[in-house]
Design a protein around this motif. Structure first.
Motif, PDB file in Angstrom:
ATOM      1  N   VAL A   1       0.962  -1.188  -0.030  1.00  0.00           N
ATOM      2  CA  VAL A   1      -0.219  -0.035   0.060  1.00  0.00           C
ATOM      3  C   VAL A   1       1.282   1.186  -0.333  1.00  0.00           C
ATOM      4  CG1 VAL A   1      -1.549   1.545   1.686  1.00  0.00           C
ATOM      5  CG2 VAL A   1      -2.445  -1.397   1.203  1.00  0.00           C
ATOM      6  N   GLN A   2       2.284   0.927   0.867  1.00  0.00           N
ATOM      7  CA  GLN A   2       2.553   2.053   1.143  1.00  0.00           C
ATOM      8  C   GLN A   2       3.700   2.592  -0.477  1.00  0.00           C
ATOM      9  OE1 GLN A   2       3.647   4.555   3.128  1.00  0.00           O
ATOM     10  NE2 GLN A   2       5.319   5.621   1.725  1.00  0.00           N
ATOM     11  N   ALA A   3       4.411   1.547  -0.810  1.00  0.00           N
ATOM     12  CA  ALA A   3       4.663   1.932  -2.400  1.00  0.00           C
ATOM     13  C   ALA A   3       3.759   2.262  -3.500  1.00  0.00           C
ATOM     14  CB  ALA A   3       5.113   0.303  -3.159  1.00  0.00           C
ATOM     15  N   LEU A   4       2.619   1.271  -3.627  1.00  0.00           N
ATOM     16  CA  LEU A   4       1.217   2.123  -4.580  1.00  0.00           C
ATOM     17  C   LEU A   4       1.214   3.879  -3.929  1.00  0.00           C
ATOM     18  CD1 LEU A   4      -1.239  -0.473  -4.203  1.00  0.00           C
ATOM     19  CD2 LEU A   4      -0.682   0.443  -6.265  1.00  0.00           C
ATOM     20  N   LYS A   5       0.926   4.354  -2.646  1.00  0.00           N
ATOM     21  CA  LYS A   5       0.620   5.699  -2.580  1.00  0.00           C
ATOM     22  C   LYS A   5       1.923   7.038  -2.922  1.00  0.00           C
ATOM     23  CE  LYS A   5       0.505   8.254   1.717  1.00  0.00           C
ATOM     24  NZ  LYS A   5       0.767   8.181   3.347  1.00  0.00           N
ATOM     25  N   GLU A   6       3.122   5.945  -3.074  1.00  0.00           N
ATOM     26  CA  GLU A   6       3.896   6.945  -3.108  1.00  0.00           C
ATOM     27  C   GLU A   6       4.249   7.181  -4.668  1.00  0.00           C
ATOM     28  OE1 GLU A   6       7.992   4.642  -1.869  1.00  0.00           O
ATOM     29  OE2 GLU A   6       7.249   4.813  -0.157  1.00  0.00           O
ATOM     30  N   GLU A   7       3.599   6.228  -5.320  1.00  0.00           N
ATOM     31  CA  GLU A   7       3.174   6.303  -6.963  1.00  0.00           C
ATOM     32  C   GLU A   7       2.476   6.852  -7.270  1.00  0.00           C
ATOM     33  OE1 GLU A   7       5.605   2.350  -9.317  1.00  0.00           O
ATOM     34  OE2 GLU A   7       3.409   2.303  -9.119  1.00  0.00           O
ATOM     35  N   LEU A   8       1.768   6.647  -6.812  1.00  0.00           N
ATOM     36  CA  LEU A   8       0.328   7.578  -6.411  1.00  0.00           C
ATOM     37  C   LEU A   8       0.676   8.806  -6.251  1.00  0.00           C
ATOM     38  CD1 LEU A   8      -2.836   5.728  -5.178  1.00  0.00           C
ATOM     39  CD2 LEU A   8      -2.138   6.816  -8.159  1.00  0.00           C
ATOM     40  N   MET A   9       1.779   9.777  -5.775  1.00  0.00           N
ATOM     41  CA  MET A   9       2.248  10.362  -5.673  1.00  0.00           C
ATOM     42  C   MET A   9       3.227  10.855  -6.826  1.00  0.00           C
ATOM     43  SD  MET A   9       0.900  12.532  -2.937  1.00  0.00           S
ATOM     44  CE  MET A   9       0.231  12.029  -1.060  1.00  0.00           C
ATOM     45  N   GLN A  10       3.297  10.589  -7.122  1.00  0.00           N
ATOM     46  CA  GLN A  10       4.530  10.446  -8.072  1.00  0.00           C
ATOM     47  C   GLN A  10       3.868  11.137  -9.470  1.00  0.00           C
ATOM     48  OE1 GLN A  10       8.051  11.221  -8.021  1.00  0.00           O
ATOM     49  NE2 GLN A  10       8.020  12.447 -10.406  1.00  0.00           N
ATOM     50  N   LEU A  11       2.644  10.551  -9.792  1.00  0.00           N
ATOM     51  CA  LEU A  11       1.942  10.506 -10.848  1.00  0.00           C
ATOM     52  C   LEU A  11       1.344  11.925 -10.681  1.00  0.00           C
ATOM     53  CD1 LEU A  11       0.033   9.692 -13.376  1.00  0.00           C
ATOM     54  CD2 LEU A  11      -1.245   7.845 -11.643  1.00  0.00           C
ATOM     55  N   LEU A  12       0.932  11.858  -9.797  1.00  0.00           N
ATOM     56  CA  LEU A  12       0.262  13.231  -9.308  1.00  0.00           C
ATOM     57  C   LEU A  12       0.448  14.649  -9.833  1.00  0.00           C
ATOM     58  CD1 LEU A  12      -2.306  12.209  -6.854  1.00  0.00           C
ATOM     59  CD2 LEU A  12      -2.797  13.250  -8.608  1.00  0.00           C
ATOM     60  N   ASP A  13       2.471  14.074  -9.112  1.00  0.00           N
ATOM     61  CA  ASP A  13       3.312  15.440  -9.539  1.00  0.00           C
ATOM     62  C   ASP A  13       3.319  15.268 -10.561  1.00  0.00           C
ATOM     63  OD1 ASP A  13       3.388  16.178  -6.965  1.00  0.00           O
ATOM     64  OD2 ASP A  13       5.011  15.086  -6.678  1.00  0.00           O
ATOM     65  N   ASP A  14       3.878  14.870 -11.665  1.00  0.00           N
ATOM     66  CA  ASP A  14       3.903  13.880 -12.989  1.00  0.00           C
ATOM     67  C   ASP A  14       3.181  14.352 -13.708  1.00  0.00           C
ATOM     68  OD1 ASP A  14       6.458  13.321 -12.384  1.00  0.00           O
ATOM     69  OD2 ASP A  14       5.903  11.004 -13.153  1.00  0.00           O
ATOM     70  N   MET A  15       1.989  14.159 -13.232  1.00  0.00           N
ATOM     71  CA  MET A  15       0.340  14.945 -13.989  1.00  0.00           C
ATOM     72  C   MET A  15       0.242  16.792 -14.152  1.00  0.00           C
ATOM     73  SD  MET A  15      -2.247  12.289 -13.860  1.00  0.00           S
ATOM     74  CE  MET A  15      -3.438  13.147 -14.816  1.00  0.00           C
ATOM     75  N   GLU A  16       0.742  17.117 -13.375  1.00  0.00           N
ATOM     76  CA  GLU A  16       0.236  18.492 -12.646  1.00  0.00           C
ATOM     77  C   GLU A  16       1.442  19.066 -13.846  1.00  0.00           C
ATOM     78  OE1 GLU A  16      -0.190  21.606  -8.966  1.00  0.00           O
ATOM     79  OE2 GLU A  16       0.190  19.338  -8.617  1.00  0.00           O
TER      80      GLU A  16
END
Length: 323
Positions: free
Chosen positions: A212-227
């Protein structure tokens, strides 16, 4: 042939010429499909020799032509679709071929200056999630969970993307970056749906806390990249444009179309990872009209809409923090 058969056969020939307006392209395509001589193709197209039943079925299967649809008295009441049902659990050569054929089709039209690709989606699309291994694995895991027998369920840890599949996914990303113009309309709850799914699978112990933590970190990265991407709206390596919209209404399913002057493709998402595909022009017109209408109830956050863009990504990051 009786009158009804003649009408159906003429409709079949007309559909072929509609798919390939240039005679040389039609001839080449039929030679490749039917493994017959070029002169034999000419005789069939001139009407001197009819296509055999097997040839008609082969062409219909390859080009997605619905013979049922050609016999309809009321135009538009039934439209042809093909379900591209890829087996992701244990892909066979045919499954890999199906995926590569789709990428080859994209590669064939990627340099067209009049190409447009439109998408509406309530899940993270492949053009975004394939950059992140755990998010990609999660969608495969969800597919397996929904379409596997209870006694063969796998945990998230057991789901592995094969090197061959990973290579195809990266090839897909390379081609999509080369499309001249595309746009995505996101359901405004797209990350809410994903976070809710992750929490559910964690609650039944199919996703461990560290995962879950690994997914959370990737989702945060995805949001940063998308922004960052939404702020400029272009791929850094190709310069091609991609626009991102946020729908203000919930989206019931995922739609997509590809369009050039003489090529139209409509797609509907099925079973999380699969697609229903149509080359029918009327279907394309309806789908394109639907997505253009959806734009009017959506907010463009690429380049413009800075306030809405900032608010959206801040809200999504707070949501992901709850994991």
């Amino acid at each position: 042939m009786n009158m009804k058969e003649v009408t159906l056969y003429d409709g079949f020939l007309a559909e072929l010429r509609k798919r390939f307006p240039r005679g040389a392209e039609l001839t080449n395509a039929l030679v490749d499909m039917l493994y017959i001589e070029r002169e034999a193709v000419y005789r069939r197209l001139r009407g001197e020799v009819p296509f055999t039943f097997i040839e008609v079925m082969t062409i219909s299967k390859e080009l997605g032509i619905s013979l049922d649809n050609l016999t309809l008295a009321e135009k538009g009441k039934s439209r042809p679709f093909q379900l591209k049902l890829v087996e992701y659990a244990n892909p066979a050569d045919a499954d890999y071929r199906m995926m590569k054929d789709f990428i080859s089709m994209l590669a064939d039209v990627k340099d067209r200056t009049d190409l447009e690709a439109g998408h509406s989606t309530n899940i993270i699309p492949r053009a975004f999630c394939y950059y992140y291994s755990n998010i990609t694995r999660f969608y495969h895991f969800k597919w397996l969970y929904q379409y596997s027998h209870v006694d063969s369920l796998k945990s998230f840890r057991e789901v592995v993307i094969s090197p061959r599949l990973a290579e195809i996914q990266q090839e897909y990303l390379r081609v999509t970056r080369q499309l001249k113009s595309s746009y995505f309309i996101f359901d405004h709850l797209v990350f809410h749906y994903l976070v809710t799914d992750i929490k559910f699978f964690a609650s039944i112990n199919l996703i461990a806390p560290d995962e879950v933590q690994a997914l959370k970190e990737e989702l945060m990265q995805l949001l940063d990249d998308m922004e960052h991407f939404a702020a400029k709206g272009r791929f850094s390596d190709t310069g091609n444009e991609m626009f991102i919209y946020l729908s203000n209404i919930n989206l019931d399913t995922n739609y997509c179309y590809l369009s050039t002057g003489d090529f139209h493709l409509s797609m509907l998402k099925a079973f999380t990872l699969n697609m229903l595909i149509s080359r029918d022009n009327y279907t394309f017109e309806r789908l394109q009209s639907w997505l253009q209408s959806l734009k009017r109830s959506s907010t463009l956050i690429t380049v413009s809409g800075e306030k809405q863009r900032v608010m959206f990504f801040e809200e999504q990051k707070r949501l992901v923090e709850t994991l």
